[in-house]
Design an enzyme around this catalytic site. Structure first.
Site, PDB file in Angstrom:
ATOM      1  N   ARG A  97      -8.669  -0.861   4.986  1.00 18.54           N
ATOM      2  CA  ARG A  97      -7.550   0.857   4.288  1.00 18.54           C
ATOM      3  C   ARG A  97      -6.397   0.405   4.036  1.00 18.54           C
ATOM      4  NH1 ARG A  97      -5.825   5.178   7.673  1.00 18.54           N
ATOM      5  NH2 ARG A  97      -4.798   5.338   5.617  1.00 18.54           N
ATOM      6  N   ARG A 101      -4.836  11.184   3.607  1.00 15.60           N
ATOM      7  CA  ARG A 101      -3.470  11.642   4.257  1.00 15.60           C
ATOM      8  C   ARG A 101      -2.916  11.805   3.520  1.00 15.60           C
ATOM      9  NH1 ARG A 101       0.068  12.920   7.123  1.00 15.60           N
ATOM     10  NH2 ARG A 101      -0.497  14.072   8.392  1.00 15.60           N
ATOM     11  N   CYS A 143      -3.389  13.497  12.856  1.00 14.79           N
ATOM     12  CA  CYS A 143      -4.274  12.244  12.972  1.00 14.79           C
ATOM     13  C   CYS A 143      -4.344  11.310  14.414  1.00 14.79           C
ATOM     14  CB  CYS A 143      -3.907  11.759  11.482  1.00 14.79           C
ATOM     15  SG  CYS A 143      -2.277  10.453  12.338  1.00 14.79           S
ATOM     16  N   ASP A 173       5.629   1.181  11.677  1.00 21.58           N
ATOM     17  CA  ASP A 173       3.863   0.220  11.633  1.00 21.58           C
ATOM     18  C   ASP A 173       3.988  -1.387  12.441  1.00 21.58           C
ATOM     19  OD1 ASP A 173       3.421   1.811  10.476  1.00 21.58           O
ATOM     20  OD2 ASP A 173       4.697   2.240   8.311  1.00 21.58           O
ATOM     21  N   LYS A 193       1.054  -1.008  -0.703  1.00 24.20           N
ATOM     22  CA  LYS A 193       0.332   0.123   0.092  1.00 24.20           C
ATOM     23  C   LYS A 193       0.892   1.193  -0.399  1.00 24.20           C
ATOM     24  CE  LYS A 193      -1.917   2.028   4.129  1.00 24.20           C
ATOM     25  NZ  LYS A 193      -0.970   3.001   4.138  1.00 24.20           N
ATOM     26  N   ASN A 194       1.714   1.524   1.028  1.00 20.14           N
ATOM     27  CA  ASN A 194       2.539   2.147   1.156  1.00 20.14           C
ATOM     28  C   ASN A 194       3.256   2.892  -0.396  1.00 20.14           C
ATOM     29  OD1 ASN A 194       1.389   2.987   3.784  1.00 20.14           O
ATOM     30  ND2 ASN A 194       2.875   2.265   4.601  1.00 20.14           N
ATOM     31  N   ARG A 214       1.785  14.720  12.964  1.00 16.15           N
ATOM     32  CA  ARG A 214       2.065  14.121  11.498  1.00 16.15           C
ATOM     33  C   ARG A 214       2.879  15.697  10.822  1.00 16.15           C
ATOM     34  NH1 ARG A 214      -0.593   9.047   9.852  1.00 16.15           N
ATOM     35  NH2 ARG A 214       1.629   8.747   8.446  1.00 16.15           N
ATOM     36  N   ILE A 238       4.451  18.984   8.842  1.00 16.10           N
ATOM     37  CA  ILE A 238       5.207  18.613   6.943  1.00 16.10           C
ATOM     38  C   ILE A 238       5.704  19.765   7.060  1.00 16.10           C
ATOM     39  CG2 ILE A 238       3.198  18.188   5.812  1.00 16.10           C
ATOM     40  CD1 ILE A 238       3.398  21.289   5.235  1.00 16.10           C
ATOM     41  N   ASP A 239       6.365  20.756   7.709  1.00 16.59           N
ATOM     42  CA  ASP A 239       7.860  21.966   8.054  1.00 16.59           C
ATOM     43  C   ASP A 239       8.516  20.780   6.899  1.00 16.59           C
ATOM     44  OD1 ASP A 239       7.983  19.583   9.930  1.00 16.59           O
ATOM     45  OD2 ASP A 239      10.127  20.461  10.657  1.00 16.59           O
ATOM     46  N   LEU A 240       9.058  19.784   6.778  1.00 13.86           N
ATOM     47  CA  LEU A 240      10.495  19.097   6.005  1.00 13.86           C
ATOM     48  C   LEU A 240      10.628  19.239   4.846  1.00 13.86           C
ATOM     49  CD1 LEU A 240      11.562  16.330   8.180  1.00 13.86           C
ATOM     50  CD2 LEU A 240      12.796  18.496   8.090  1.00 13.86           C
TER      51      LEU A 240
HETATM   52  N1  EPU Z   1       7.767  14.872  10.262  1.00 14.41           N
HETATM   53  C1  EPU Z   1       7.892  16.082  10.902  1.00 14.41           C
HETATM   54  N2  EPU Z   1       8.195  16.352   9.528  1.00 14.41           N
HETATM   55  C2  EPU Z   1       7.651  16.098   8.323  1.00 14.41           C
HETATM   56  C3  EPU Z   1       7.416  14.651   8.317  1.00 14.41           C
HETATM   57  C4  EPU Z   1       7.561  14.246   9.545  1.00 14.41           C
HETATM   58  O1  EPU Z   1       8.298  16.288  11.934  1.00 14.41           O
HETATM   59  O2  EPU Z   1       7.994  17.487   7.413  1.00 14.41           O
HETATM   60  C5  EPU Z   1       7.141  13.835  11.516  1.00 14.41           C
HETATM   61  C6  EPU Z   1       5.900  12.982  11.088  1.00 14.41           C
HETATM   62  O3  EPU Z   1       4.678  13.827  12.847  1.00 14.41           O
HETATM   63  C7  EPU Z   1       5.997  11.890  11.964  1.00 14.41           C
HETATM   64  C8  EPU Z   1       7.703  11.224  11.409  1.00 14.41           C
HETATM   65  O4  EPU Z   1       8.214  12.196  11.367  1.00 14.41           O
HETATM   66  O5  EPU Z   1       6.374  11.791  13.160  1.00 14.41           O
HETATM   67  C9  EPU Z   1       7.711  10.110  10.872  1.00 14.41           C
HETATM   68  O6  EPU Z   1       7.100  10.377   9.696  1.00 14.41           O
HETATM   69  P1  EPU Z   1       6.956  10.146   7.946  1.00 14.41           P
HETATM   70  O7  EPU Z   1       7.162  11.519   7.502  1.00 14.41           O
HETATM   71  O8  EPU Z   1       8.010   9.416   7.788  1.00 14.41           O
HETATM   72  O9  EPU Z   1       5.972   9.662   7.548  1.00 14.41           O
HETATM   73  P2  EPU Z   1       5.338   9.591   6.658  1.00 14.41           P
HETATM   74  O10 EPU Z   1       5.298   9.353   5.022  1.00 14.41           O
HETATM   75  O11 EPU Z   1       3.462  10.498   6.446  1.00 14.41           O
HETATM   76  C10 EPU Z   1       5.153   6.723   6.547  1.00 14.41           C
HETATM   77  C11 EPU Z   1       3.453   5.997   5.709  1.00 14.41           C
HETATM   78  C12 EPU Z   1       3.069   5.842   7.392  1.00 14.41           C
HETATM   79  C13 EPU Z   1       4.654   5.625   8.466  1.00 14.41           C
HETATM   80  C14 EPU Z   1       5.672   6.339   8.058  1.00 14.41           C
HETATM   81  C15 EPU Z   1       6.838   6.135   8.912  1.00 14.41           C
HETATM   82  C16 EPU Z   1       2.145   5.698   3.889  1.00 14.41           C
HETATM   83  C17 EPU Z   1       1.362   5.820   3.064  1.00 14.41           C
HETATM   84  N3  EPU Z   1       2.646   6.679   5.224  1.00 14.41           N
HETATM   85  O12 EPU Z   1       3.933   8.565   6.449  1.00 14.41           O
HETATM   86  O13 EPU Z   1       2.307   4.362   7.244  1.00 14.41           O
HETATM   87  O14 EPU Z   1       4.180   5.268   9.825  1.00 14.41           O
HETATM   88  O15 EPU Z   1       6.167   6.399   6.979  1.00 14.41           O
HETATM   89  O16 EPU Z   1       7.301   4.687   8.337  1.00 14.41           O
HETATM   90  O17 EPU Z   1       3.374   5.741   3.163  1.00 14.41           O
HETATM   91  C18 EPU Z   1       0.478   2.931   8.250  1.00 14.41           C
HETATM   92  O18 EPU Z   1       1.328   2.398   7.054  1.00 14.41           O
HETATM   93  O19 EPU Z   1      -0.285   2.725   9.629  1.00 14.41           O
HETATM   94  C19 EPU Z   1       1.103   4.158   8.531  1.00 14.41           C
HETATM   95  C20 EPU Z   1       1.572   4.817   9.444  1.00 14.41           C
END
Ligand code: EPU
Length: 436
Positions: free
Chosen positions: A417, A110, A134, A325, A40-41, A139, A141-143
């Site tokens: 999902r 998201r 969530c 996860d 999925k991811n 979560r 998005i600053d980066l």
């Molecule tokens: N973060 C920041 N700033 C940013 C981006 C992220 O502080 O700009 C923090 C987030 O708040 C979070 C952490 O970094 O605490 C990890 O975030 P990341 O961006 O790596 O996660 P994501 O891309 O939103 C994906 C997976 C998640 C999985 C995470 C970590 C998808 C759709 N989602 O989320 O999967 O937990 O990477 O591996 O790919 C799941 O499948 O159940 C799931 C939640």
């Protein structure tokens, strides 16, 4: 109240308007073999990347999940023609003109925030709703924002939307404070049609990032280093990009869920269509907990569990370390392991939501900050429980399979999902689990 019995007939299906549940008669050892589906991811991001070109792409090994349908809805809204079915998604993005992904859609999924990178790359403009926090964490998005700015975009957040515009995107060196998956993906895709070279340092190294980069390269992009901490993207012109037929990698989290389930029930299963390289940290931890795991063939592993698992210490960290996860599914196993376990969650602020539900099943778990202390009980007891999020719902199914008596799991929209036909797959392994 659920009446406990020793035998469970297939229950009647829920009527219109009634919430569906999984009814699990616990305590049956698992045996047999099972296939995992596509990840999925990975597929959600690859669907977004298909917007980079004007030509049609065919994605194969796609799981039938509500998240995939929702992502198809988002890119249809942008103007792409999308067909989903039979394990494939066909995307024709030629007529995409809309660059706005609205709140109604992004708030439901998201992960669809990842259309920001490809839209900005192709159209030099995007307006994408902020996904918001969530249940499991803030979560941020600053980066993403910082990376796109370094590529030359003007990025503003206004009334719940991210507005990104550029007259030109130019390659840059971008260091991520943490290896965020989403930020790596959005920046990598934005850089595909930028002028010159972009280097992302401290990038996420997950297999889904590699699969996404492989897709972008298959359509004519130039990405190197995906799977390491440094990814280099050499910008190309849109006319260099074309469609492709591309296979999604197997879902390592689905494979991990089957592995945890057999640890909870005992037995022996063979998992096919899995890439063992993607789950070494999990394999190693489950071996420490007492599982016998052998890698048969490049894409097949056997997992055998005899007796009670042993407790362990677990810390979630970015790939290739132990994945967040898998934290909830493994906690469901530790709940009835011998001894005391400690689980530390470092990725999300609030990913212990399964704990309250596992306690309803007799688990002895104390949470302090980002750590949970689990005193293994000899056996969990079946109970009515409600899924609070996707991976917690897998944890509750695993707990139910290992528990004594009947467990009823509600809140299945979370499970659906991310898991395709999970109950059918478990029934194929000898479990008594029915949806009604
Ligand atoms: N973060 C920041 N700033 C940013 C981006 C992220 O502080 O700009 C923090 C987030 O708040 C979070 C952490 O970094 O605490 C990890 O975030 P990341 O961006 O790596 O996660 P994501 O891309 O939103 C994906 C997976 C998640 C999985 C995470 C970590 C998808 C759709 N989602 O989320 O999967 O937990 O990477 O591996 O790919 C799941 O499948 O159940 C799931 C939640």
């Amino acid at each position: 109240m659920t009446t406990q019995s020793t035998r469970l007939d297939p229950p009647k299906r829920a009527g219109d308007g009634e919430e569906q549940r999984l009814i699990i008669q616990g305590g049956r050892p698992l045996s047999g073999s099972v296939n995992t589906g596509g990840a999925k991811n990975a597929v959600l991001k690859i669907m977004a990347a298909a917007l980079l070109t004007k030509e049609t792409s065919v994605l194969r090994n796609v799981p039938n999940l509500t998240d995939v349908e929702m992502m198809a809805g988002v890119i249809r809204h942008l103007g792409a023609k999308v067909t989903v079915g039979n394990g494939e998604v066909i995307i024709n993005p030629r007529d995409v003109q809309e660059v706005e992904a609205p709140y109604e859609l992004v708030s439901q999924l998201r992960a669809s925030f990842v259309v920001l990178g490809p839209l900005l790359s192709r159209f030099k403009a995007a307006k994408v709703s902020l996904p918001g926090g969530c249940a499991i964490g803030e979560r941020r998005i600053d980066l993403h924002e910082r990376g796109l700015k370094l590529l030359g975009a003007d990025v503003k957040i206004d009334h719940g939307y991210v507005y990104a515009n550029a007259t030109k995107l130019t390659g840059a060196k971008i260091y991520l404070d943490r290896p965020s998956n989403g930020a790596t993906e959005n920046i990598m895709m934005a850089a595909v049609l930028a002028e010159g070279q972009t280097v992302i340092e401290n990038a996420a190294q997950d297999p889904e990032i590699v699969n996404l980069a492989d897709f972008v390269n298959a359509i004519g992009g130039r990405i190197q280093g995906a799977g390491t901490y440094q990814i280099t993207i050499d910008g190309v012109n849109i006319d260099d990009l074309h469609g492709a037929t591309f296979d999604t990698i197997p879902d390592r989290l689905e494979a991990g869920t089957f592995m945890c389930a057999v640890m909870a029930t005992g037995g022996e299963i063979v998992i096919e269509k899995v890439n063992p390289h993607h789950i070494y940290s999990l394999i190693s931890k489950l071996q420490e907990m007492g599982a016998e795991i052998s890698i048969y063939a490049p894409d097949t592993i056997k997992v055998k569990m005899v007796g009670r698992p042993r407790g362990a210490e677990i810390i979630t960290l970015p790939y290739p370390a132990f994945p967040t996860d898998m934290q909830s599914p493994v906690m469901a196993v530790l709940a009835s392991a011998e001894g005391t376990s400690i689980v530390s969650e470092t990725i999300y602020e609030n990913r212990f939501m399964q704990v309250g539900e596992l306690r309803r099943m007799g688990a002895d778990i104390a949470v302090k900050g980002n750590a949970a202390v689990i005193k293994g009980v000899p056996r969990l007891m079946g109970a009515e429980v409600k899924s609070p999020d996707l991976r917690a719902s897998a944890a509750l199914v695993i707990a139910g399979l290992g528990a004594e008596g009947i467990t009823e799991v509600s809140g299945l929209s979370h499970l659906d999902r991310g898991y395709e036909k999970l109950e059918e797959k478990f029934r194929g392994l000898g479990a008594s689990i029915w949806r009604r």
